[in-house]
Design a protein around this motif. Structure first.
Motif, PDB file in Angstrom:
ATOM      1  N   ALA A 153      50.207 110.034 131.951  1.00 35.69           N
ATOM      2  CA  ALA A 153      49.511 111.326 131.958  1.00 35.69           C
ATOM      3  C   ALA A 153      48.462 111.355 130.859  1.00 35.69           C
ATOM      4  O   ALA A 153      48.722 110.938 129.719  1.00 35.69           O
ATOM      5  N   ASP A 154      47.284 111.829 131.202  1.00 35.41           N
ATOM      6  CA  ASP A 154      46.195 111.907 130.231  1.00 35.41           C
ATOM      7  C   ASP A 154      46.569 112.818 129.063  1.00 35.41           C
ATOM      8  O   ASP A 154      47.101 113.914 129.262  1.00 35.41           O
ATOM      9  N   GLY A 155      46.276 112.342 127.863  1.00 37.07           N
ATOM     10  CA  GLY A 155      46.479 113.162 126.682  1.00 37.07           C
ATOM     11  C   GLY A 155      47.890 113.182 126.140  1.00 37.07           C
ATOM     12  O   GLY A 155      48.170 113.901 125.192  1.00 37.07           O
ATOM     13  N   HIS A 156      48.818 112.405 126.742  1.00 40.96           N
ATOM     14  CA  HIS A 156      50.205 112.398 126.288  1.00 40.96           C
ATOM     15  C   HIS A 156      50.659 110.973 126.013  1.00 40.96           C
ATOM     16  O   HIS A 156      50.111 110.005 126.564  1.00 40.96           O
ATOM     17  N   ASP A 157      51.671 110.860 125.176  1.00 44.97           N
ATOM     18  CA  ASP A 157      52.235 109.547 124.900  1.00 44.97           C
ATOM     19  C   ASP A 157      52.871 108.994 126.173  1.00 44.97           C
ATOM     20  O   ASP A 157      53.442 109.745 126.973  1.00 44.97           O
ATOM     21  N   PRO A 158      52.790 107.679 126.387  1.00 47.66           N
ATOM     22  CA  PRO A 158      53.358 107.112 127.616  1.00 47.66           C
ATOM     23  C   PRO A 158      54.878 107.130 127.612  1.00 47.66           C
ATOM     24  O   PRO A 158      55.523 107.086 126.564  1.00 47.66           O
ATOM     25  N   VAL A 159      55.431 107.192 128.805  1.00 46.18           N
ATOM     26  CA  VAL A 159      56.879 107.093 128.987  1.00 46.18           C
ATOM     27  C   VAL A 159      57.276 105.626 128.897  1.00 46.18           C
ATOM     28  O   VAL A 159      56.516 104.737 129.300  1.00 46.18           O
ATOM     29  N   ASP A 160      58.464 105.346 128.373  1.00 45.81           N
ATOM     30  CA  ASP A 160      58.875 103.960 128.209  1.00 45.81           C
ATOM     31  C   ASP A 160      58.994 103.267 129.565  1.00 45.81           C
ATOM     32  O   ASP A 160      59.234 103.895 130.607  1.00 45.81           O
ATOM     33  N   ALA A 161      58.829 101.950 129.526  1.00 46.52           N
ATOM     34  CA  ALA A 161      58.808 101.164 130.760  1.00 46.52           C
ATOM     35  C   ALA A 161      60.124 101.233 131.516  1.00 46.52           C
ATOM     36  O   ALA A 161      60.145 101.180 132.751  1.00 46.52           O
ATOM     37  N   ALA A 162      61.243 101.362 130.813  1.00 43.71           N
ATOM     38  CA  ALA A 162      62.544 101.429 131.489  1.00 43.71           C
ATOM     39  C   ALA A 162      62.653 102.668 132.372  1.00 43.71           C
ATOM     40  O   ALA A 162      63.193 102.609 133.479  1.00 43.71           O
ATOM     41  N   THR A 163      62.144 103.792 131.888  1.00 46.15           N
ATOM     42  CA  THR A 163      62.181 105.020 132.688  1.00 46.15           C
ATOM     43  C   THR A 163      61.303 104.901 133.926  1.00 46.15           C
ATOM     44  O   THR A 163      61.688 105.313 135.023  1.00 46.15           O
ATOM     45  N   LYS A 164      60.128 104.319 133.764  1.00 43.84           N
ATOM     46  CA  LYS A 164      59.250 104.119 134.921  1.00 43.84           C
ATOM     47  C   LYS A 164      59.905 103.200 135.952  1.00 43.84           C
ATOM     48  O   LYS A 164      59.822 103.446 137.155  1.00 43.84           O
ATOM     49  N   ALA A 165      60.544 102.140 135.469  1.00 43.40           N
ATOM     50  CA  ALA A 165      61.187 101.209 136.393  1.00 43.40           C
ATOM     51  C   ALA A 165      62.331 101.884 137.153  1.00 43.40           C
ATOM     52  O   ALA A 165      62.558 101.613 138.338  1.00 43.40           O
ATOM     53  N   VAL A 210      53.875 111.515 148.037  1.00 43.93           N
ATOM     54  CA  VAL A 210      53.305 111.511 146.693  1.00 43.93           C
ATOM     55  C   VAL A 210      52.033 110.667 146.706  1.00 43.93           C
ATOM     56  O   VAL A 210      52.077 109.452 146.945  1.00 43.93           O
ATOM     57  N   GLU A 211      50.890 111.293 146.479  1.00 40.39           N
ATOM     58  CA  GLU A 211      49.617 110.579 146.459  1.00 40.39           C
ATOM     59  C   GLU A 211      49.282 110.056 145.074  1.00 40.39           C
ATOM     60  O   GLU A 211      48.558 109.065 144.935  1.00 40.39           O
ATOM     61  N   TYR A 212      49.779 110.730 144.040  1.00 40.92           N
ATOM     62  CA  TYR A 212      49.500 110.300 142.663  1.00 40.92           C
ATOM     63  C   TYR A 212      50.620 110.802 141.771  1.00 40.92           C
ATOM     64  O   TYR A 212      51.091 111.932 141.919  1.00 40.92           O
ATOM     65  N   LEU A 213      51.089 109.947 140.859  1.00 46.01           N
ATOM     66  CA  LEU A 213      52.149 110.327 139.928  1.00 46.01           C
ATOM     67  C   LEU A 213      51.893 109.680 138.580  1.00 46.01           C
ATOM     68  O   LEU A 213      51.708 108.463 138.491  1.00 46.01           O
ATOM     69  N   ALA A 214      51.841 110.505 137.550  1.00 45.96           N
ATOM     70  CA  ALA A 214      51.688 110.025 136.178  1.00 45.96           C
ATOM     71  C   ALA A 214      52.651 110.800 135.289  1.00 45.96           C
ATOM     72  O   ALA A 214      52.867 112.005 135.501  1.00 45.96           O
ATOM     73  N   LEU A 215      53.217 110.139 134.314  1.00 39.79           N
ATOM     74  CA  LEU A 215      54.223 110.742 133.435  1.00 39.79           C
ATOM     75  C   LEU A 215      53.786 110.629 131.990  1.00 39.79           C
ATOM     76  O   LEU A 215      53.048 109.707 131.603  1.00 39.79           O
ATOM     77  N   GLY A 216      54.252 111.575 131.192  1.00 37.08           N
ATOM     78  CA  GLY A 216      54.008 111.549 129.754  1.00 37.08           C
ATOM     79  C   GLY A 216      55.259 111.976 129.020  1.00 37.08           C
ATOM     80  O   GLY A 216      56.063 112.764 129.536  1.00 37.08           O
ATOM     81  N   SER A 217      55.445 111.464 127.832  1.00 40.27           N
ATOM     82  CA  SER A 217      56.627 111.811 127.044  1.00 40.27           C
ATOM     83  C   SER A 217      56.323 112.995 126.141  1.00 40.27           C
ATOM     84  O   SER A 217      55.174 113.216 125.740  1.00 40.27           O
ATOM     85  N   ARG A 218      57.344 113.762 125.839  1.00 44.43           N
ATOM     86  CA  ARG A 218      57.202 114.909 124.946  1.00 44.43           C
ATOM     87  C   ARG A 218      57.706 114.509 123.562  1.00 44.43           C
ATOM     88  O   ARG A 218      58.866 114.112 123.417  1.00 44.43           O
ATOM     89  N   PRO A 219      56.866 114.586 122.536  1.00 47.69           N
ATOM     90  CA  PRO A 219      57.313 114.199 121.194  1.00 47.69           C
ATOM     91  C   PRO A 219      58.494 115.045 120.743  1.00 47.69           C
ATOM     92  O   PRO A 219      58.566 116.239 121.025  1.00 47.69           O
TER      93      PRO A 219
END
Length: 382
Positions: A153-165, A210-219
């Motif tokens: 997600a734009d403007g947010h820290d990325p989610v760890d690779a394990a969660t995406k997998a 789902v046409e597009y999916l992006a994730l960001g982590s919450r500090p």
């Protein structure tokens, strides 16, 4: 002797006519129950893509027969003409009518469901309600399959690779009857709650794909909520009993037999006689590791800068710097026409803070905007 024989023959003929008439009526009632239950099963299959329950189908068919009987004059004429209502034959006839109707209704339910299943297979009703277009689905639930590729997600820290997998290719199910917007909100809430995702940016098609999916982590923790130049330290010293996180405090340290003021800060938490305080980095140097401190709660609000940073960290919106390219969609666009709040514009080394709605972006500008990740993603395209 002839007259009794004639009378017996006439009575037998009347009885045969009455029996034939009764059988015809019973057949009519069975056809009525069959057709009614079959129609109900077909409509239910079309609407929900599921089979109508057996008991409900029988009840619908029997109800149609009961309504027909009660529309006749006092029920008697509809059964056996002038036969009294309470005679044994009438009771037997009535029971037979409802038993036959129940059997026919169940048969009609099965036939209607089978015909509807063949006719409506793969066809989803397109329905528009007052909120928006319903997601097209052929079952009682909406199956949403997540893509194998998940972005950041734009403007947010990325989610760890394990969660995406773990999420890639997953199929999540939601109740039928949701609009596209409601399904998008349900999906975002599910991902945030079950997988610890801070922000979800998702686009859905009308069928729930789902046409597009992006994730960001919450500090998490205190660090992300600290303003630039601030730190959080733990000091030994009891705050006031009614002090709460967010209160402005003044820190005093023992100097001989007296106390001296060393810093002002914001209370972030307490544990027994240890308090965590956010304060300026330079003021923190004045705190002694073994000093005896006293915390005094001030009747003031926390620093506005700290409040803004904390609010931005907790909100779904984020701040991003968007360059304005020559010939792009943003060149010449009015600030008020953008789907995000423009906080400042960098132009030729100068900064224009909080521009007016009529101010326009020019090629080479850098716009600092506040908005949700999906709005920021679409901003260059407008």
């Amino acid at each position: 002797m002839i007259e009794p024989v004639v009378e017996q023959a006439a009575r037998t003929e009347l009885l045969a006519d009455a029996l034939f008439d009764a059988l015809v009526r019973l057949l009519g009632f069975a056809l009525l129950a069959f057709g009614t239950a079959g129609t109900a099963a077909a409509l239910f299959r079309w609407y929900s893509a599921d089979e109508l329950a057996e008991g409900i189908g029988i009840l619908i068919g029997a109800t149609a027969v009961a309504v027909w009987l009660n529309t006749k004059t006092a029920l008697q004429d509809a059964i056996l003409g002038t036969t009294p209502l309470l005679e044994t034959e009438t009771a037997i006839y009535t029971v037979a009518a409802f038993v036959g109707s129940a059997i026919a209704a169940d048969g009609g339910r099965r036939v209607g469901d089978r015909l509807a299943r063949s006719a409506f297979a793969g066809v989803a009703p397109g329905t528009i309600d007052d909120v928006g277009q319903l997601v097209r689905s052929v079952g009682r639930v909406i199956a949403v399959e997540l893509p194998e590729s998940i972005g950041d997600a734009d403007g947010h820290d990325p989610v760890d690779a394990a969660t995406k997998a773990a999420l890639a290719g997953q199929t999540l199910r939601f109740p039928r009857g949701l609009t596209v917007d409601q399904l998008r909100d349900r999906l975002a809430t599910r991902l945030e709650r079950d997988y610890g995702v801070g922000h979800v940016d998702v686009d859905l098609a009308a069928d729930g794909e789902v046409e597009y999916l992006a994730l960001g982590s919450r500090p998490t923790g205190i660090g992300p909520t600290l303003a630039p130049g601030s730190v959080a330290v733990a000091v030994r010293g009891d705050p006031a009993a009614d002090a709460a996180p967010g209160d402005a405090v003044r820190i005093w340290a023992r100097a001989g037999d007296d106390y001296r003021r060393v810093a002002d800060g914001e209370l972030r938490g307490t544990a027994a006689d240890v308090a965590t305080v956010a304060l300026d980095r330079e003021d923190a140097r004045a705190l002694g590791s073994d000093a005896d401190h006293r915390l005094v709660t001030l009747p003031e609000t926390p620093d506005a800068e700290r409040e803004l940073v904390s609010a931005l960290r907790a909100a779904d919106e984020t701040v991003a710097a968007v360059p304005v390219d020559g010939g792009g969609a943003l060149e010449g666009a009015a600030v008020g026409s953008l789907p995000a709040l423009v906080l400042a514009i960098e132009r030729d080394g100068d900064v224009l803070a909080l521009p007016g709605e009529e101010d326009r972006l020019a090629a080479g500008d850098v716009a600092h905007v506040l908005g949700r990740p999906d709005a920021l993603r679409r901003l260059p395209e407008r």
